[in-house]
Design an enzyme around this catalytic site. Structure first.
Site, PDB file in Angstrom:
ATOM      1  N   LYS A 153      50.142 -24.088  -2.206  1.00 42.51           N
ATOM      2  CA  LYS A 153      48.762 -24.397  -2.598  1.00 42.51           C
ATOM      3  C   LYS A 153      48.673 -24.569  -4.110  1.00 42.51           C
ATOM      4  O   LYS A 153      48.027 -25.483  -4.614  1.00 42.51           O
ATOM      5  CB  LYS A 153      47.810 -23.286  -2.121  1.00 42.51           C
ATOM      6  CG  LYS A 153      47.618 -23.281  -0.611  1.00 42.51           C
ATOM      7  CD  LYS A 153      46.851 -22.055  -0.115  1.00 42.51           C
ATOM      8  CE  LYS A 153      46.780 -22.045   1.412  1.00 42.51           C
ATOM      9  NZ  LYS A 153      46.128 -20.854   1.969  1.00 42.51           N
TER      10      LYS A 153
ATOM     11  N   GLN B 244      44.173 -15.001   0.242  1.00 43.65           N
ATOM     12  CA  GLN B 244      45.170 -15.337   1.254  1.00 43.65           C
ATOM     13  C   GLN B 244      45.223 -14.244   2.331  1.00 43.65           C
ATOM     14  O   GLN B 244      45.333 -13.057   2.018  1.00 43.65           O
ATOM     15  CB  GLN B 244      46.549 -15.493   0.578  1.00 43.65           C
ATOM     16  CG  GLN B 244      47.650 -15.927   1.511  1.00 43.65           C
ATOM     17  CD  GLN B 244      47.438 -17.332   2.098  1.00 43.65           C
ATOM     18  OE1 GLN B 244      47.001 -18.246   1.407  1.00 43.65           O
ATOM     19  NE2 GLN B 244      47.732 -17.488   3.367  1.00 43.65           N
TER      20      GLN B 244
ATOM     21  N   ASP C 207      37.395 -21.540   1.421  1.00 43.50           N
ATOM     22  CA  ASP C 207      37.955 -21.581   2.777  1.00 43.50           C
ATOM     23  C   ASP C 207      36.860 -21.653   3.842  1.00 43.50           C
ATOM     24  O   ASP C 207      37.164 -21.822   5.024  1.00 43.50           O
ATOM     25  CB  ASP C 207      38.810 -20.326   3.031  1.00 43.50           C
ATOM     26  CG  ASP C 207      40.278 -20.553   2.691  1.00 43.50           C
ATOM     27  OD1 ASP C 207      40.749 -21.695   2.852  1.00 43.50           O
ATOM     28  OD2 ASP C 207      40.952 -19.592   2.266  1.00 43.50           O
TER      29      ASP C 207
END
Ligand code: NAD
Length: 283
Positions: free
Chosen positions: A53, A97, A120
């Site tokens: 990422k 994460q 997200d």
């Protein structure tokens, strides 16, 4: 590539466009779009995902602020960092994460993110808006799946779609997006009976389980579209999807490979969400 959906190629094309958008944003606002990436602990898979990422951000001209926290960090310490990032003008998106170490409550941590920085789309505010069909931040993997379907000329309207998996990050949001696109959706999970019969009826199959080759190729309806989200290593250490690809591809009209299918699209959508949030913060 025949009937294979080239997620890698699609993602590369998209990332070129995103790079132009990031550069335009930087020229107009005197700063690049910014993404904060928080990892707690040392889960090896998380480390790889996060590195990918960060590299993608760098290629696209998005600045990433990286926080590697040791696994003994407390809930309060993680929350304090997120609250600081919520207030920073150079941070447009915040990514935590998953999975988090077991002593941390992921839902509680994610709820601390300002919904306008929830890159997200996992905050209940944004997931609620998604359920209502209102404009919102759409979780990256489900968004990538819908993008691949559209780009491949597949309109879910009126189709029978089967989603295997009911997680908050893939199964439930992709089922919602398919419903909003007028598909008739069946959600299957670990308690589903006669999974093979459900799969055999699917015009569109999305599998998000994480069990190598559990979906047998013979279950795939002739001409179905198959999107395989699962990524696991099989006993030989090879990255493998949920679907028995070699047999399934002979029956499917379109199918995604693993690797090179859904994974790269998830990254492209993360970059896209960061830019969208950045634009929202300056307008
Ligand atoms: P999860 O573990 O949260 O959910 C798995 C789901 O599978 C559950 O809802 C469970 O009910 C269902 N399930 C388990 N066993 C089953 C069975 N025998 N039959 C039917 N359903 C069963 O996982 P997740 O976070 O949704 O991820 C699923 C997979 O997708 C994993 O392999 C993960 O690595 C992968 N993934 C890939 C990407 C990507 O970008 N490519 C992104 C997210 C997740």
């Amino acid at each position: 590539m025949g009937n294979i959906i080239d997620g890698k190629g699609m993602s590369e094309d998209l990332q070129e466009r995103i790079k132009e958008e990031a550069s335009m944003f930087t020229r107009e606002h005197g700063r690049p779009p910014g993404l904060a990436v928080i990892v707690v602990g040392d889960d090896p898979a998380s480390k790889v995902y996060v590195r990918n990422k960060e590299k993608a951000c760098e290629r696209a001209g998005i600045i990433s602020f990286n926080y590697r926290l040791s696994s003994d960090k407390t809930h309060d310490e993680v929350v304090r960092l997120i609250k600081e990032l919520n207030l920073r003008n150079d941070v447009d998106g915040i990514l935590v994460q998953l999975p988090l170490p077991s002593h941390l409550d992921a839902d509680q941590v994610l709820m601390t993110i300002d919904p306008s920085k929830d890159v997200d789309g996992f905050h209940p505010y944004n997931l609620g808006r998604l359920l209502m069909g209102l404009p919102t931040v759409i979780p990256c993997t489900p968004q990538g799946i819908m993008y691949m379907l559209r780009a491949s000329g597949i309109d879910p309207d009126g189709k029978d779609a089967v989603v295997i998996g009911r997680s908050n990050i893939v199964g439930k949001p992709v089922a919602t997006l398919l419903t909003l696109s007028h598909a008739t959706v069946t959600i299957c999970h670990s308690h589903t009976k006669d999974l093979d019969d459900k799969v055999k009826a699917a015009d569109i199959l999305i599998s998000a389980v994480g069990k190598p080759r559990m979906v047998k190729g013979e279950w795939i309806k002739q001409g179905a579209v198959v999107i395989d989200v699962g990524i696991t290593r099989d006993k030989d250490g090879k990255l493998t999807g949920d679907v028995d690809f070699d047999v399934a591809r002979k029956r499917a009209s379109l199918i995604t490979p693993v690797p090179g299918g859904v994974g790269p699209m998830t990254i492209a959508m993360l970059l896209m969400n960061t830019i969208t949030l950045a634009k929202g913060h300056v307008s």
